[in-house]
Design a protein around this motif. Sequence first.
Motif, mmCIF file in Angstrom:
data_model
loop_
_atom_site.group_PDB
_atom_site.id
_atom_site.type_symbol
_atom_site.label_atom_id
_atom_site.label_comp_id
_atom_site.label_asym_id
_atom_site.label_seq_id
_atom_site.Cartn_x
_atom_site.Cartn_y
_atom_site.Cartn_z
ATOM 1 N N LEU A 264 17.598 3.860 24.190
ATOM 2 C CA LEU A 264 18.197 5.122 23.741
ATOM 3 C C LEU A 264 18.479 6.047 24.922
ATOM 4 C CD1 LEU A 264 16.005 5.783 20.575
ATOM 5 C CD2 LEU A 264 18.269 4.736 20.701
ATOM 6 N N ARG A 265 17.542 6.122 25.878
ATOM 7 C CA ARG A 265 17.770 6.963 27.058
ATOM 8 C C ARG A 265 18.946 6.437 27.882
ATOM 9 N NH1 ARG A 265 13.967 8.635 24.372
ATOM 10 N NH2 ARG A 265 15.836 9.141 23.188
ATOM 11 N N LEU A 266 19.097 5.108 27.944
ATOM 12 C CA LEU A 266 20.229 4.525 28.668
ATOM 13 C C LEU A 266 21.547 4.885 27.987
ATOM 14 C CD1 LEU A 266 21.325 2.648 30.877
ATOM 15 C CD2 LEU A 266 20.915 0.729 29.333
ATOM 16 N N LYS A 267 21.576 4.840 26.673
ATOM 17 C CA LYS A 267 22.799 5.195 25.943
ATOM 18 C C LYS A 267 23.164 6.661 26.171
ATOM 19 C CE LYS A 267 24.648 5.371 21.231
ATOM 20 N NZ LYS A 267 24.350 5.120 19.796
ATOM 21 N N GLU A 268 22.169 7.557 26.161
ATOM 22 C CA GLU A 268 22.449 8.982 26.368
ATOM 23 C C GLU A 268 22.924 9.250 27.794
ATOM 24 O OE1 GLU A 268 19.061 10.531 23.174
ATOM 25 O OE2 GLU A 268 18.705 10.599 25.335
ATOM 26 N N LEU A 269 22.349 8.580 28.761
ATOM 27 C CA LEU A 269 22.806 8.763 30.138
ATOM 28 C C LEU A 269 24.238 8.284 30.321
ATOM 29 C CD1 LEU A 269 19.637 7.729 32.192
ATOM 30 C CD2 LEU A 269 20.725 9.977 32.149
ATOM 31 N N LEU A 270 24.578 7.165 29.707
ATOM 32 C CA LEU A 270 25.951 6.662 29.819
ATOM 33 C C LEU A 270 26.947 7.607 29.156
ATOM 34 C CD1 LEU A 270 25.384 2.847 29.198
ATOM 35 C CD2 LEU A 270 26.081 3.948 31.333
ATOM 36 N N GLU A 271 26.570 8.239 28.061
ATOM 37 C CA GLU A 271 27.465 9.212 27.425
ATOM 38 C C GLU A 271 27.711 10.409 28.337
ATOM 39 O OE1 GLU A 271 25.674 10.156 23.728
ATOM 40 O OE2 GLU A 271 26.349 8.331 22.720
ATOM 41 N N ILE A 272 26.672 10.880 28.996
ATOM 42 C CA ILE A 272 26.835 11.988 29.932
ATOM 43 C C ILE A 272 27.739 11.582 31.095
ATOM 44 C CG2 ILE A 272 25.622 13.511 31.528
ATOM 45 C CD1 ILE A 272 25.155 14.243 28.649
ATOM 46 N N LEU A 273 27.536 10.400 31.637
ATOM 47 C CA LEU A 273 28.355 9.934 32.759
ATOM 48 C C LEU A 273 29.805 9.736 32.350
ATOM 49 C CD1 LEU A 273 25.866 7.346 34.313
ATOM 50 C CD2 LEU A 273 26.461 9.593 35.222
ATOM 51 N N LEU A 274 30.043 9.226 31.140
ATOM 52 C CA LEU A 274 31.420 9.056 30.669
ATOM 53 C C LEU A 274 32.119 10.398 30.521
ATOM 54 C CD1 LEU A 274 30.991 6.209 28.045
ATOM 55 C CD2 LEU A 274 32.480 6.152 30.041
ATOM 56 N N GLY A 275 31.418 11.378 30.001
ATOM 57 C CA GLY A 275 32.020 12.702 29.873
ATOM 58 C C GLY A 275 32.331 13.334 31.209
ATOM 59 N N MET A 276 31.441 13.165 32.189
ATOM 60 C CA MET A 276 31.703 13.700 33.520
ATOM 61 C C MET A 276 32.857 12.970 34.194
ATOM 62 S SD MET A 276 27.746 14.139 34.782
ATOM 63 C CE MET A 276 28.214 14.605 36.445
ATOM 64 N N ALA A 277 32.957 11.659 33.990
ATOM 65 C CA ALA A 277 34.043 10.892 34.613
ATOM 66 C C ALA A 277 35.399 11.276 34.059
ATOM 67 C CB ALA A 277 33.795 9.398 34.414
ATOM 68 N N SER A 278 35.448 11.721 32.807
ATOM 69 C CA SER A 278 36.732 12.103 32.228
ATOM 70 C C SER A 278 37.308 13.369 32.847
ATOM 71 C CB SER A 278 36.571 12.315 30.715
ATOM 72 O OG SER A 278 35.741 13.436 30.451
ATOM 73 N N GLN A 279 36.523 14.104 33.610
ATOM 74 C CA GLN A 279 36.996 15.333 34.239
ATOM 75 C C GLN A 279 37.540 15.096 35.641
ATOM 76 O OE1 GLN A 279 36.818 18.329 32.351
ATOM 77 N NE2 GLN A 279 36.388 16.704 30.881
ATOM 78 N N LEU A 280 37.401 13.907 36.168
ATOM 79 C CA LEU A 280 37.859 13.631 37.522
ATOM 80 C C LEU A 280 39.248 13.003 37.474
ATOM 81 C CD1 LEU A 280 34.564 12.211 39.073
ATOM 82 C CD2 LEU A 280 35.452 14.541 39.173
ATOM 83 N N SER A 281 40.183 13.613 38.189
ATOM 84 C CA SER A 281 41.576 13.165 38.101
ATOM 85 C C SER A 281 41.780 11.797 38.720
ATOM 86 C CB SER A 281 42.490 14.191 38.772
ATOM 87 O OG SER A 281 42.152 14.338 40.145
ATOM 88 N N TRP A 282 41.021 11.448 39.759
ATOM 89 C CA TRP A 282 41.237 10.162 40.394
ATOM 90 C C TRP A 282 40.671 8.991 39.581
ATOM 91 C CZ3 TRP A 282 37.881 13.775 42.563
ATOM 92 C CH2 TRP A 282 36.528 13.428 42.592
ATOM 93 N N LEU A 283 40.000 9.300 38.456
ATOM 94 C CA LEU A 283 39.536 8.255 37.539
ATOM 95 C C LEU A 283 40.369 8.193 36.273
ATOM 96 C CD1 LEU A 283 35.649 8.733 37.773
ATOM 97 C CD2 LEU A 283 37.107 7.154 39.042
#
Length: 430
Positions: A264-283
């Motif tokens: 469960l902690r791994l799933k929550e961390l991946l959700e946070i990382l996915l949301g942060m990655a969506s804000q970077l234009s080069w990704l």
Amino acid sequence: MAARGRCPECGSAALVEDAHYAQQQLVCAACGCVLAEGLLTTTYTEEEHLREVAYSQSTGQKEQLSRCLQRGIRRVQDLCKVLQLPAVFEETAVSYFQRALQLPAFHLVSLEKKELLGGCCVFVTCRQRNWPLTMGTICSLLYAKQDLFASVYLSLQKELGLSVPALSLADLVTTHLNSFRLFQPAANVPAPFLEDKEKLLARTMGIVELASETWLVTGRHPVPIVTAAAFLAWQSLQPGPRLSCPLAWFCRLAGVDLPPPAHLRLKELLEILLGMASQLSWLRGFTLDKKTVVKHIGDLLQHRVFLLKNAFSQQDGEEQHDTAPGQGSLDKDSLDKDSPGQDSPGQGSSSSPPVAQDKGCPSAGKRQRGGTLRPLLPPCLIHPRKRLRPAAPSAPDSAPTGDEPISDSEIEQYLRSPEEIRAFRKAKAW
């Protein structure tokens, strides 16, 4: 002169009779335990009346400790040697154990709790001297259940009035990673899975700090969070051969237990990382999911402060709306020029919070065109637990009749003027 029998402490047959202060004692030559002692007289009066007194009574003190205390002290010393603790730690732990056995609260406890008492004394000593040691480590060495160990530990802390500081999360990360078997070549660890200890520790510490800043640590057991963070850090350092490795296999390679909440902690961390990655234009041109986002953890941690500040600013009463292409995303050149703590024009007010969507993990481009990102909130608000239904009201509360008595202090609240009475009759007639 050798004697027959065996020592009850060590089982050795090397028992000898030794004269000590004109009395005969039966002593074990292997461990020095006194099995029996002779009698002597202390005064001329007692010799005159032919009364003999034991040596331990003649000195006014007990020279031989109880068997339970000896066994407990030996257990504490062995535990300190296994943990390679300094000598001063061993002395403090032994003194705590001796003080605890003198208290009435530990006189009638079970033998299992008395054996755990020595481990609790070692645990308290390490915590007081800022030595990183977890309760799980002590329990694994003593083959004890954590709930029983915790009850003995709380009793010891209460009876002796000890002040035990909490272990910091950084020390816990260092201690937990020290037990991993991924830093030296082994037969069961493939070469691509070996990792440098310092690199893994630094990357894991950054992910744990990110989890702490996004409410994933507070009120939760730290070991599953550290395990999930170490797994992501290990994958991100060499994503090529490691992305196909699941969490359970990683724990088997590292030689550590897999706590159930770690998934469960791994799933929550991946959700946070996915949301942060969506804000970077080069990704934006990449198709990001829970596996491919691991490749960009280094960039996300580098700009973590800016991304989280941009997300937190959206929570203060601002209306959530879709982000147009080219707005709200961060440009790599602008991030390199601006400091992480400053917002660029047009970015702080129009970007969406960096948290992944509830359904699936689509690509970053789809999020920017029309997706709605989930707000950055504590997990208890994002996934609220089912609340219990309120109890049914009692019969008088559910069915008022209007004939209930009114106290004198409340009667004035029910008096109405003539105009109110006429309006009430008119409404009643309708």
